[in-house]
Structure formats: C-alpha cells, structure tokens
Scaffold this motif. Structure first.
Motif, PDB file in Angstrom:
ATOM      1  N   LEU A  24      -3.912  -0.423  -4.329  1.00  0.00           N
ATOM      2  CA  LEU A  24      -2.729   0.433  -4.293  1.00  0.00           C
ATOM      3  C   LEU A  24      -2.339   0.858  -5.705  1.00  0.00           C
ATOM      4  O   LEU A  24      -2.006   2.027  -5.945  1.00  0.00           O
ATOM      5  N   TRP A  89      10.776   6.249  -0.500  1.00  0.00           N
ATOM      6  CA  TRP A  89       9.637   5.907   0.362  1.00  0.00           C
ATOM      7  C   TRP A  89       9.353   4.414   0.168  1.00  0.00           C
ATOM      8  O   TRP A  89       9.050   3.973  -0.934  1.00  0.00           O
ATOM      9  N   ILE A  91       7.003   1.302   0.722  1.00  0.00           N
ATOM     10  CA  ILE A  91       5.620   0.978   1.054  1.00  0.00           C
ATOM     11  C   ILE A  91       5.381  -0.500   0.790  1.00  0.00           C
ATOM     12  O   ILE A  91       6.167  -1.168   0.112  1.00  0.00           O
ATOM     13  N   ASP A  95      -1.048  -2.373   1.166  1.00  0.00           N
ATOM     14  CA  ASP A  95      -1.555  -1.167   1.813  1.00  0.00           C
ATOM     15  C   ASP A  95      -1.988  -0.157   0.749  1.00  0.00           C
ATOM     16  O   ASP A  95      -1.961  -0.437  -0.449  1.00  0.00           O
ATOM     17  N   ILE A  97      -1.904   4.210  -0.384  1.00  0.00           N
ATOM     18  CA  ILE A  97      -1.453   5.577  -0.137  1.00  0.00           C
ATOM     19  C   ILE A  97      -2.416   6.565  -0.796  1.00  0.00           C
ATOM     20  O   ILE A  97      -3.188   6.185  -1.684  1.00  0.00           O
ATOM     21  N   ASP A  98      -2.345   7.791  -0.367  1.00  0.00           N
ATOM     22  CA  ASP A  98      -3.094   8.874  -0.994  1.00  0.00           C
ATOM     23  C   ASP A  98      -2.156   9.526  -2.006  1.00  0.00           C
ATOM     24  O   ASP A  98      -1.208  10.211  -1.644  1.00  0.00           O
ATOM     25  N   SER A  99      -2.389   9.296  -3.286  1.00  0.00           N
ATOM     26  CA  SER A  99      -1.483   9.796  -4.314  1.00  0.00           C
ATOM     27  C   SER A  99      -1.381  11.320  -4.319  1.00  0.00           C
ATOM     28  O   SER A  99      -0.335  11.877  -4.673  1.00  0.00           O
ATOM     29  N   TYR A 121      -0.413   7.817   9.901  1.00  0.00           N
ATOM     30  CA  TYR A 121      -0.998   6.712   9.149  1.00  0.00           C
ATOM     31  C   TYR A 121      -2.310   6.306   9.805  1.00  0.00           C
ATOM     32  O   TYR A 121      -2.628   6.723  10.924  1.00  0.00           O
ATOM     33  N   TRP A 167       7.345   2.709   6.194  1.00  0.00           N
ATOM     34  CA  TRP A 167       6.385   3.405   5.329  1.00  0.00           C
ATOM     35  C   TRP A 167       5.803   4.663   5.966  1.00  0.00           C
ATOM     36  O   TRP A 167       5.008   5.361   5.346  1.00  0.00           O
ATOM     37  N   ALA A 212      -1.147   9.994   5.447  1.00  0.00           N
ATOM     38  CA  ALA A 212      -0.675   9.771   4.080  1.00  0.00           C
ATOM     39  C   ALA A 212      -0.657   8.298   3.721  1.00  0.00           C
ATOM     40  O   ALA A 212      -0.593   7.942   2.545  1.00  0.00           O
ATOM     41  N   TYR A 213      -0.718   7.446   4.739  1.00  0.00           N
ATOM     42  CA  TYR A 213      -0.553   6.010   4.513  1.00  0.00           C
ATOM     43  C   TYR A 213      -1.673   5.258   5.214  1.00  0.00           C
ATOM     44  O   TYR A 213      -2.021   5.572   6.364  1.00  0.00           O
ATOM     45  N   TYR A 214      -2.195   4.243   4.532  1.00  0.00           N
ATOM     46  CA  TYR A 214      -3.281   3.443   5.079  1.00  0.00           C
ATOM     47  C   TYR A 214      -2.803   1.994   5.191  1.00  0.00           C
ATOM     48  O   TYR A 214      -2.544   1.333   4.178  1.00  0.00           O
TER      49      TYR A 214
END
Length: 329
Positions: A24, A89, A91, A95, A97-99, A121, A167, A212-214
C-alpha cells in the motif's frame, strides 16, 4: 505544508500489518507530491514492528500518528478529527489502492461537486494477481445516483462489488462532522452502523463503475470468521437502523436493507457451534418474519418463505453440498 487547501484526506488505519503494508505504501508514495492530498497513517498501537516503517516516512503531506490500541472505529475517528481535507477516504493498511484513481478523482472534483463518491472494489489473496488497468482502460465510467438509487444498489444481490464498507466510498468530511457521524467504538461491522447515515445526508452521489480499492482476504479476518459478538454487533446496527426516524429512504428500501442484514446475521450465527446461540437464532428468525413480505424483492421473498417454513438451513446445506459435489474431479 499548508493544510488549509487539502482536497482529500486519506486516513489509513494501521494495526499489525507490517508484512502487507509495504504494498500500500508504494502506491501512496506516488501521491507524495500532490499538494491537494494528505495521508494520515493512524497507528493503532501496533506491536509487530510496523512503526519502524512508519518512522522512515518523510513527506510533507504524509502524517504519522500513534495511539494506544483502541480498535478500528477508534483509530478512524481519531483520523477524522485530525484530517483537514474537504473529502475523506478511510482505508485499511493491509489493502491496496490504485493511486492513479485518486488523481482522476481530483480532476473530477475540480469540475463537478459531489457529496458522496461510491466505487467498486475487488478481493484478492495474493497481490501478484493484481493488475491495475492500462492507461487506455482508465477512463472512469460515471453515473449520478439519487439517494434511493444508491440504496437500491446497496441491497441488490447482483451488485456484489457495491458495498457499504468505509473504504468503498469517498465522502465530504462535513457530512461526518456536521451530522455527528462517527464509527461506534468497540463494535464490529461499524460500517453497517455508519454508511447509511452518511448517504441519508447527501444530495449528490457519484457512482464510479471502476475498481479503485483492492481488499485483501486474510484468514481469520472479520469477514472470513464469526463470533457471537459479531452477530450481536450486526444485530444492534440493524435495530438502530430500524428505529431511526430521520431516514429519507422509502419503506420498501428500508425493509429490504433490514432483511438483507438480518439474513446475513442468521447465516453468521449458523457457523457457530455453541448451543447457547439457539436463542439468538430464534430471535433472528422472528425478526426476519416481522418484515413486510410484499415489500421484499424477489430473491428476498424466496428467502422469507424458506424462513417461514423453517427450511433455510436445509436449503443452504443442500446448496453447499451440490456446489462441492460439482467441484469434485
């Protein structure tokens, strides 16, 4: 750094994630020169050495805060108090995220105002399986939703990537602060207790149909294992929702929301072997059958009938057996 002109505060909850945190952090470092973004690393009293990594972070818009362990809700609330962004946001430190998504969101917010931004997600267990979209595929697919439309998607069984996790959305910080919305201390499923309150106070919801979130699936995490306390906490959140007289959602949507999470609590309770949970199971079944059958969507009507004839567990067991049988070579 001037913290008066922050557009987005990213609040990262960190607790004993030393092994996973680096992935991350690598994405967040790509935002280290973006003046409209601040990242607050909220260390909830970790004991695994992750603080050694945090101590080496040195960027103007990155802030590290350590508190005595108080739980996820507590550390998120602390981050909210310290944040200065127009949007926030939340988070989790294990996990990813895609910056590049953050950069695209900032551009959208320059042109369009939104109270609440929802996005998809994706779950993963091995980060090697994560591939961010190619540049040509990074166009955001956007849709404006009314509050009822958002709520309809939240309870739609087909929308499996549309969830109420903290998130899974970016929200104006003022929606939290002006309405005294905070995560309940000492409780699990804190998202179920808060997200609907945020949506209830919004007027413009932007839905972005991109991942957008993993979310990292970890053995033993709250979403993969259950206790009686988990069931009771979820039930408490449901009952708070039912008793809230200030909600703008339609009766149909409220009924379906209640049904969805009551059935979820019942399913969780099924995984427990303690005989003491029989009374809780009876209570959950009773509350499920209190819902107005006519207001339920088709799938939930089917589940209601299963509970009415007390064959829900038989149905789930049979369904699981067939699935496992088909999976055999």
């Amino acid at each position: 750094m001037n913290r008066q002109n922050i557009e987005l505060s990213i609040v990262v909850a960190i607790y004993n994630v030393r092994v996973e945190f680096g992935e991350l952090l690598n994405e967040l470092k790509k935002l280290s020169k973006i003046s409209q973004v601040e990242v607050l690393f909220m260390n909830d009293g970790s004991t695994d050495g992750v603080e050694a990594i945090l101590s080496k972070i040195n960027y103007d818009n990155f802030i590290t805060v350590t508190r005595q362990n108080g739980g996820l809700s507590y550390i998120r609330n602390e981050g909210l108090k310290l944040s200065q962004g127009r949007y926030v946001w939340f988070i989790d430190g294990d996990d990813i995220i895609d910056s590049s998504f953050v950069l695209r969101i900032l551009k959208i917010l320059e042109k369009q105002e939104s109270d609440f931004i929802q996005f998809y997600y994706k779950r993963f267990s091995d980060s090697l399986g994560i591939t961010f979209p190619e540049q040509s595929e990074k166009k955001l697919r956007m849709q404006w939703l009314s509050v009822d439309q958002w709520f309809s998607k939240l309870i739609d069984p087909k929308e499996q990537q549309f969830e109420n996790y903290a998130w899974a959305h970016i929200v104006k910080r003022s929606i939290y602060t002006s309405n005294n919305v905070a995560f309940p201390i000492g409780r699990n499923y804190e998202d179920v207790a808060t997200t609907y309150k945020l949506a209830n106070k919004t007027s413009k919801i932007l839905f972005i149909k991109n991942v957008a979130y993993y979310y990292r699936d970890r053995p033993g995490s709250i979403t993969n294992s259950y206790t009686k306390i988990d069931v009771e906490d979820l039930l408490l959140s449901i009952n708070e929702f039912k008793s809230n007289k200030l909600l703008v959602f339609s009766a149909k949507l409220k009924t379906n929301f209640t049904h969805r999470y009551l059935v979820g609590a019942y399913y969780m309770n099924m995984q427990l072997e303690d005989d003491l949970n029989k009374n809780l199971k009876k209570q959950l079944r009773s509350e499920i059958l209190e819902n107005n059958f006519l207001l339920l969507n088709l799938k939930f009507k089917f589940e209601y009938i299963l509970f009415l004839f007390n064959i829900y567990e038989f149905y789930i067991g049979t369904k699981s057996f067939v699935k496992n049988y088909k999976g055999k070579p």
